[in-house]
Design an enzyme around this catalytic site. Structure first.
Site, PDB file in Angstrom:
ATOM      1  CD1 TRP A  25      -2.343  -2.173   1.483  1.00 22.91           C
ATOM      2  CD2 TRP A  25      -3.039  -0.936  -0.242  1.00 22.91           C
ATOM      3  NE1 TRP A  25      -3.381  -2.836   0.872  1.00 22.91           N
ATOM      4  CE2 TRP A  25      -3.828  -2.106  -0.184  1.00 22.91           C
ATOM      5  CE3 TRP A  25      -3.295  -0.014  -1.269  1.00 22.91           C
ATOM      6  CZ2 TRP A  25      -4.857  -2.376  -1.102  1.00 22.91           C
ATOM      7  CZ3 TRP A  25      -4.321  -0.281  -2.176  1.00 22.91           C
ATOM      8  CH2 TRP A  25      -5.078  -1.439  -2.089  1.00 22.91           C
TER       9      TRP A  25
ATOM     10  CE  LYS B 267      -8.831  -1.503   3.781  1.00 22.10           C
ATOM     11  NZ  LYS B 267      -8.927  -2.781   3.085  1.00 22.10           N
TER      12      LYS B 267
ATOM     13  CG  ASP C 128      -3.393   4.557   3.731  1.00 20.53           C
ATOM     14  OD1 ASP C 128      -4.465   4.434   4.352  1.00 20.53           O
ATOM     15  OD2 ASP C 128      -3.124   3.892   2.704  1.00 20.53           O
TER      16      ASP C 128
HETATM   17  C1  LIG Z   1      -3.753   0.561   3.750  1.00 24.45           C
HETATM   18  C2  LIG Z   1      -4.640   0.738   2.560  1.00 24.45           C
HETATM   19  N1  LIG Z   1      -4.543   1.877   1.838  1.00 24.45           N
HETATM   20  C3  LIG Z   1      -5.332   2.087   0.769  1.00 24.45           C
HETATM   21  C4  LIG Z   1      -6.252   1.149   0.341  1.00 24.45           C
HETATM   22  C5  LIG Z   1      -7.097   1.438  -0.873  1.00 24.45           C
HETATM   23  O1  LIG Z   1      -8.382   1.726  -0.484  1.00 24.45           O
HETATM   24  P1  LIG Z   1      -9.549   2.000  -1.520  1.00 24.45           P
HETATM   25  O2  LIG Z   1      -9.847   0.690  -2.177  1.00 24.45           O
HETATM   26  O3  LIG Z   1     -10.651   2.505  -0.650  1.00 24.45           O
HETATM   27  O4  LIG Z   1      -9.090   3.006  -2.499  1.00 24.45           O
HETATM   28  C6  LIG Z   1      -6.400  -0.033   1.065  1.00 24.45           C
HETATM   29  C7  LIG Z   1      -7.406  -1.027   0.627  1.00 24.45           C
HETATM   30  O5  LIG Z   1      -7.423  -2.170   0.922  1.00 24.45           O
HETATM   31  C8  LIG Z   1      -5.563  -0.253   2.192  1.00 24.45           C
HETATM   32  O6  LIG Z   1      -5.659  -1.384   2.888  1.00 24.45           O
END
Ligand SMILES: Cc1ncc(COP(=O)(O)O)c(C=O)c1O
Length: 360
Positions: free
Chosen positions: A102, A196, A172
């Site tokens: 991520w 989540k 994040d």
């Molecule tokens: C730590 C993290 N950042 C970003 C995201 C991306 O999220 P989204 O699908 O809402 O764009 C996720 C999705 O699983 C994630 O776990």
């Protein structure tokens, strides 16, 4: 079919009490004669729902008044772009710490808007650890430093807030927000997709220090402009109204459960139970440095990969679902967000013990 224990990494389990409340209010929200889904986002009833969610989030996280709270579409992925667009503020460089897939995605997107300097990376260690703060090199010209507080795929989590002096700190927190108390004042900006620990997909929360907004990159789309969104109560366009309402119900539930200190105690206990089961066995293993193991997402493997399909099938038959690891890493992963009851983790650990006795 009885409800299962759903270990999905997201969208993930929601508290049963929240689903029941939404069900009870589905056709007629508080004598309005309509579902929340059918309400105008400008109506008095809906504005009350939206404002209550913000107030509850502010209360739970003790968010200082100098911060704006935004409820936006576009997920955390949208924020990978919106963060540099809004926080560069005339600078060109930004610093990122890479602790997993991520972080890497956030970095790739930021590179489209900024000169990205990698302050530290755990890639050489296959993202099983977090480089210690003393090894980071942060560009003094950086507009901000970004890190991913919990790597949902690799199962690596920061257990403290990194010290960066006066530099603007951005995180994040998609997969560990609301899992424990947090000192928001240490951050310039926090963002988190809801699906989540906060609610369903379709909405992302941004908590941003007010003095940082109002100088977006030229060409920033209006819906990604924090200042414009803040001035319009996150309703520059029609917001994701139903996810916002469900998020509010989750926050009410969290308050009823004793708030974030109580959530932290439950999360700690759940994670300890599962890691102990893994560590006490020669059959299961977790690759992550014990100092930075995630309390939210626990990846694990069995020595014999040929048994993986059997494990998943038998787990499913026992009401334990979505235990497969992310497609990029394989193995298994159990996500233990706030809505996963202690009983779910106990059932998983019992199943793992029985499976080991049978096949180990
Ligand atoms: C730590 C993290 N950042 C970003 C995201 C991306 O999220 P989204 O699908 O809402 O764009 C996720 C999705 O699983 C994630 O776990």
């Amino acid at each position: 079919m009885p409800r299962v224990y759903n270990f999905s990494a997201g969208p993930s389990m929601l508290p049963e009490a929240v689903l029941e409340k939404a069900q009870a209010e589905m056709l007629d929200w508080k004598s309005t004669g309509m579902s929340v889904m059918e309400m105008s986002h400008r109506s008095k009833a809906y504005v009350a729902i939206a404002e209550k969610a913000e107030a509850d989030l502010r209360e739970l996280l003790a968010i200082p008044r100098s911060y704006k709270v935004l409820f936006l579409p576009g997920g955390a992925t949208g924020q990978f772009a919106a963060v540099p667009m809004n926080l560069l503020r005339g600078k060109s460089k930004v610093s990122y710490v890479s602790t997993g897939l991520w972080s890497e995605k956030a970095i790739a997107e930021a590179k489209r808007y900024a000169d990205v300097q990698i302050a530290a990376s755990a890639k050489a260690a296959n993202f099983t650890t977090i480089p210690s703060r003393s090894e980071w090199t942060i560009d003094s010209d950086a507009a901000y430093l970004h890190y991913t507080s919990n790597e949902t795929i690799g199962g690596v989590e920061f257990h403290g807030i990194p010290e960066v002096g006066d530099l603007v700190l951005v995180s994040d927190m998609s997969s560990d927000i609301l899992s424990r108390p947090l000192d928001v004042s240490r951050f310039g900006l926090i963002y988190a997709g809801a699906q989540k620990n906060m609610g369903p997909s379709g909405i992302v929360v941004v908590i941003v220090r007010e003095d940082l907004i109002g100088e977006p990159l030229p060409g920033t789309p209006s819906i990604f402009d924090y200042k414009k969104q803040a001035e319009n109560g996150s309703m520059l366009n029609t917001p994701p109204t139903y996810p916002w309402y469900l998020l509010g119900l989750v926050l009410e539930w969290l308050k009823e459960q004793g708030g974030l200190a109580a959530a932290e105690a439950r999360n700690q206990a759940k994670a300890e139970t599962l890691y102990a089961a893994i560590d006490d066995s020669a059959f299961y293993s977790n690759p992550v440095d014990p100092a930075c193991r995630s309390r939210m997402n626990v990846p694990f493997r069995i020595a014999n990969p040929n048994l993986e399909k059997t494990f998943l099938a038998e787990a499913k038959a026992a009401g334990l679902v979505n235990l497969e690891g992310h497609r990029s890493v394989g193995g298994f992963r159990a996500s233990l967000y706030n809505a996963m009851p202690v009983a779910g983790v106990d059932a998983l650990v019992e199943f793992m013990g029985e499976f080991e006795r049978k096949y180990g």
